[in-house]
Design a protein around this motif. Structure first.
Motif, PDB file in Angstrom:
ATOM      1  N   GLN A   1      10.002  -5.505  -7.484  1.00 20.21           N
ATOM      2  CA  GLN A   1       8.835  -6.290  -7.709  1.00 20.21           C
ATOM      3  C   GLN A   1       8.473  -6.455  -9.366  1.00 20.21           C
ATOM      4  O   GLN A   1       7.557  -7.189  -9.641  1.00 20.21           O
TER       5      GLN A   1
ATOM      6  N   ARG B   1       1.203  -5.338  -0.796  1.00 17.77           N
ATOM      7  CA  ARG B   1       1.815  -5.573   0.421  1.00 17.77           C
ATOM      8  C   ARG B   1       1.928  -6.956   1.069  1.00 17.77           C
ATOM      9  O   ARG B   1       0.676  -7.502   0.754  1.00 17.77           O
TER      10      ARG B   1
ATOM     11  N   CYS C   1       5.901   0.519  -7.500  1.00 19.16           N
ATOM     12  CA  CYS C   1       6.616  -0.268  -6.618  1.00 19.16           C
ATOM     13  C   CYS C   1       8.035   0.104  -6.762  1.00 19.16           C
ATOM     14  O   CYS C   1       8.388   0.677  -7.570  1.00 19.16           O
ATOM     15  N   ALA C   2       8.918  -0.643  -5.887  1.00 20.23           N
ATOM     16  CA  ALA C   2      10.412  -0.411  -6.151  1.00 20.23           C
ATOM     17  C   ALA C   2      10.742  -1.391  -7.343  1.00 20.23           C
ATOM     18  O   ALA C   2      10.084  -2.215  -7.557  1.00 20.23           O
TER      19      ALA C   2
ATOM     20  N   PRO D   1       5.829   3.488  -1.850  1.00 25.09           N
ATOM     21  CA  PRO D   1       4.991   3.332  -3.155  1.00 25.09           C
ATOM     22  C   PRO D   1       3.692   3.615  -2.560  1.00 25.09           C
ATOM     23  O   PRO D   1       2.967   4.035  -3.513  1.00 25.09           O
TER      24      PRO D   1
ATOM     25  N   LYS E   1      13.756   3.803  -6.710  1.00 25.32           N
ATOM     26  CA  LYS E   1      14.975   3.137  -6.081  1.00 25.32           C
ATOM     27  C   LYS E   1      14.479   2.704  -4.771  1.00 25.32           C
ATOM     28  O   LYS E   1      13.497   2.613  -4.214  1.00 25.32           O
ATOM     29  N   PHE E   2      15.549   2.019  -3.906  1.00 26.33           N
ATOM     30  CA  PHE E   2      15.264   1.716  -2.641  1.00 26.33           C
ATOM     31  C   PHE E   2      15.578   2.782  -1.588  1.00 26.33           C
ATOM     32  O   PHE E   2      16.450   3.349  -1.774  1.00 26.33           O
TER      33      PHE E   2
ATOM     34  N   GLU F   1       1.275 -15.276  -0.032  1.00 26.33           N
ATOM     35  CA  GLU F   1       2.531 -15.363  -0.325  1.00 26.33           C
ATOM     36  C   GLU F   1       3.596 -15.215   0.981  1.00 26.33           C
ATOM     37  O   GLU F   1       4.278 -16.088   1.018  1.00 26.33           O
TER      38      GLU F   1
HETATM   39  P1  TYM Z   1       6.546  -6.290   0.176  1.00 23.54           P
HETATM   40  O1  TYM Z   1       5.464  -6.073   1.323  1.00 23.54           O
HETATM   41  O2  TYM Z   1       7.911  -6.577   0.411  1.00 23.54           O
HETATM   42  O3  TYM Z   1       6.906  -4.681  -0.169  1.00 23.54           O
HETATM   43  C1  TYM Z   1       5.761  -3.501  -0.316  1.00 23.54           C
HETATM   44  C2  TYM Z   1       6.422  -2.720  -1.262  1.00 23.54           C
HETATM   45  O4  TYM Z   1       7.291  -1.768  -0.878  1.00 23.54           O
HETATM   46  C3  TYM Z   1       8.386  -1.655  -1.852  1.00 23.54           C
HETATM   47  N1  TYM Z   1       9.764  -1.596  -0.862  1.00 23.54           N
HETATM   48  C4  TYM Z   1      10.463  -0.533  -0.718  1.00 23.54           C
HETATM   49  N2  TYM Z   1      10.331   0.504  -1.426  1.00 23.54           N
HETATM   50  C5  TYM Z   1      11.307   1.465  -1.113  1.00 23.54           C
HETATM   51  N3  TYM Z   1      12.207   1.344  -0.683  1.00 23.54           N
HETATM   52  C6  TYM Z   1      12.502   0.051   0.076  1.00 23.54           C
HETATM   53  N4  TYM Z   1      13.688  -0.007   1.025  1.00 23.54           N
HETATM   54  C7  TYM Z   1      11.545  -0.806  -0.097  1.00 23.54           C
HETATM   55  N5  TYM Z   1      11.374  -2.152   0.407  1.00 23.54           N
HETATM   56  C8  TYM Z   1      10.307  -2.800  -0.267  1.00 23.54           C
HETATM   57  C9  TYM Z   1       8.119  -3.082  -2.528  1.00 23.54           C
HETATM   58  O5  TYM Z   1       8.746  -2.688  -3.771  1.00 23.54           O
HETATM   59  C10 TYM Z   1       6.593  -3.233  -2.606  1.00 23.54           C
HETATM   60  O6  TYM Z   1       6.251  -2.367  -3.544  1.00 23.54           O
HETATM   61  N6  TYM Z   1       5.087  -9.370  -3.553  1.00 23.54           N
HETATM   62  C11 TYM Z   1       4.745  -8.137  -2.879  1.00 23.54           C
HETATM   63  C12 TYM Z   1       3.558  -7.515  -2.575  1.00 23.54           C
HETATM   64  C13 TYM Z   1       2.795  -7.269  -3.822  1.00 23.54           C
HETATM   65  C14 TYM Z   1       3.139  -5.949  -4.789  1.00 23.54           C
HETATM   66  C15 TYM Z   1       2.075  -6.147  -5.699  1.00 23.54           C
HETATM   67  C16 TYM Z   1       3.908  -5.085  -4.475  1.00 23.54           C
HETATM   68  C17 TYM Z   1       1.678  -7.754  -4.254  1.00 23.54           C
HETATM   69  N7  TYM Z   1       1.260  -7.255  -5.647  1.00 23.54           N
HETATM   70  C18 TYM Z   1       2.164  -4.967  -6.689  1.00 23.54           C
HETATM   71  C19 TYM Z   1       4.079  -4.115  -5.367  1.00 23.54           C
HETATM   72  C20 TYM Z   1       3.006  -4.052  -6.431  1.00 23.54           C
HETATM   73  C21 TYM Z   1       5.722  -7.813  -1.448  1.00 23.54           C
HETATM   74  O7  TYM Z   1       6.296  -8.938  -0.863  1.00 23.54           O
HETATM   75  O8  TYM Z   1       5.939  -6.479  -1.309  1.00 23.54           O
END
Ligand code: TYM
Length: 374
Positions: free
Chosen positions: A213, A75, A209-210, A88, A238-239, A111
């Motif tokens: 990523q 996150r 994860c969604a 997730p 999915k989202f 990040e």
């Molecule tokens: P971040 O903080 O933007 O999002 C965290 C996690 O939430 C998922 N996500 C969603 N899932 C379903 N519906 C949505 N509308 C939605 N919006 C966001 C993202 O896919 C994510 O899994 N760079 C990453 C942080 C990170 C990360 C990871 C995420 C570091 N290592 C390993 C997943 C797996 C980030 O900015 O996530």
């Protein structure tokens, strides 16, 4: 349609994305393998919310052979969590319960810092602490879960980050992430760190994860074996859509149409009534005659994805809505009640949570330097 780790534009076509990204659909064979391991399949799998993967079959093979695997997710602490961010985490918790495996959660304060010139460490730390509380409140196993902030843990993983970084060229990250000559060099370097937690153990890693990523892990899969680790496996969702329409991605920039874990009862009610896109008809008479369309109705989709785990109850809501017996206002009221109960419950757990249990530099935190230097 455009889907990157930072933005989703246009209406998302998931079949097309699977082809573009080169991932696999989660098919019935995989579903039945997971069903054998779990007593009851998670609703995210039953209802196709988690729909795509890379090498999930290899993770299940390793599990069946007794080799085991580990979980990793993350996150970016950029503000409060919305309910999409929670999905997730909830799914990861379920996987940890079913498979009884170690889990690493990366909090990417670095990040946030390099991608947002308008923030500072004080603000980022405050959000990180708040986000970690939300995550820890979901009830992960404290003996098997390690949550870390990148800039605190970096001294243990820097050699490994560099080992990955020296194998990834600028032209690769330009192509994968769309960096340009104007991108700052912190941004260009950052992806190396997001790949590292896949290498915290020599076992196979599975990342829930969604789909946004996935690009990081595509690059990981190109370099991992050269560094001495496995290509990571990924399971993608999915989202969760925002209130304004089922084809988008709820994102932090959507202040009114995302649902925040901090939203109080009144706000939830107001938002759903004011902004939720409805598949209902314009008037009650017309709705009773023609019925509504749950496929494009956001309140119904939120129930389906997250808030109504009972298949029979969901089916009745769907049937009644299609037939016109259930009105748009009534469907919204069902959702509002569910969301408020869910958030209230969550906030109670959050108040009581002890995040130190998950962040201590214990056995799990040491795994990396044991495996990298051995
Ligand atoms: P971040 O903080 O933007 O999002 C965290 C996690 O939430 C998922 N996500 C969603 N899932 C379903 N519906 C949505 N509308 C939605 N919006 C966001 C993202 O896919 C994510 O899994 N760079 C990453 C942080 C990170 C990360 C990871 C995420 C570091 N290592 C390993 C997943 C797996 C980030 O900015 O996530």
């Amino acid at each position: 349609m455009k889907v990157t780790p930072w933005e989703v534009e246009g209406s998302v076509d998931y079949d097309k994305l699977i082809k573009e990204f080169g991932t696999q659909k989660i098919d019935d064979r995989l579903i039945s393998r997971i069903r054998k391991h779990s007593k009851e399949l998670h609703m995210f799998l039953r209802r196709g919310f988690y729909f795509s993967h890379r090498d999930l079959n290899l993770v299940l093979d390793d599990y069946d052979k007794g080799k085991g695997f580990f979980l990793y997710t993350g996150r970016k602490p950029s503000g409060p969590l919305h309910i999409g961010h929670l999905t997730p985490m909830l799914f990861t918790k379920w996987l940890q319960d079913v498979y009884d495996v170690n889990l690493y959660i990366e909090i990417t304060d670095d990040e946030k810092f390099v991608f947002d010139r308008n923030t500072d460490w004080k603000q980022i730390d405050a959000w990180a602490e708040d986000n970690i509380k939300d995550i820890a409140a979901l009830g992960f196993d404290p003996d098997r879960t390690f949550i870390f902030k990148d800039r605190e843990y970096v001294r243990h993983v820097y050699p490994l980050i560099l080992d990955v970084a020296r194998r990834v060229t600028f032209s690769t990250v330009k192509a994968v992430f769309g960096f340009t000559s104007e991108s700052n060099i912190g941004q260009i370097f950052y992806p190396a760190y997001q790949m590292i937690p896949t290498m915290l153990e020599k076992k196979r890693c599975l990342i829930p994860c969604a789909l946004d990523q996935d690009p990081y892990f595509r690059v990981q899969r190109d370099v991992a074996e050269a560094v001495g680790y496995n290509k990571t496996s990924v399971i993608h969702s999915k989202f969760l859509p925002p209130l304004q329409g089922v084809q988008g991605k709820m994102s932090a920039s959507m202040v009114d149409t995302a649902m925040w874990l901090t939203d109080d009862e009144k706000t939830v009610k107001k938002k759903v009534n004011k902004y939720a896109f409805s598949g209902g008809q314009a008037t009650v008479e017309e709705h009773r005659k023609k019925g509504g369309n749950p496929d494009i109705d956001v309140p119904f989709q939120w129930l389906k994805i997250l808030f109504e785990p009972d298949d029979k109850k969901l089916k009745k809501i769907e049937d009644d809505y299609r037939s016109g017996a259930l009105l748009t206002g009534e469907l919204k009221a069902i959702l509002i009640d569910k969301v408020n109960k869910f958030l209230e419950e969550h906030r109670k757990k959050k108040e009581k949570v002890d995040i130190e249990k998950f962040m201590k530099t214990g056995k799990l935190a040491q795994k990396m330097w044991e495996t990298y230097y051995e």
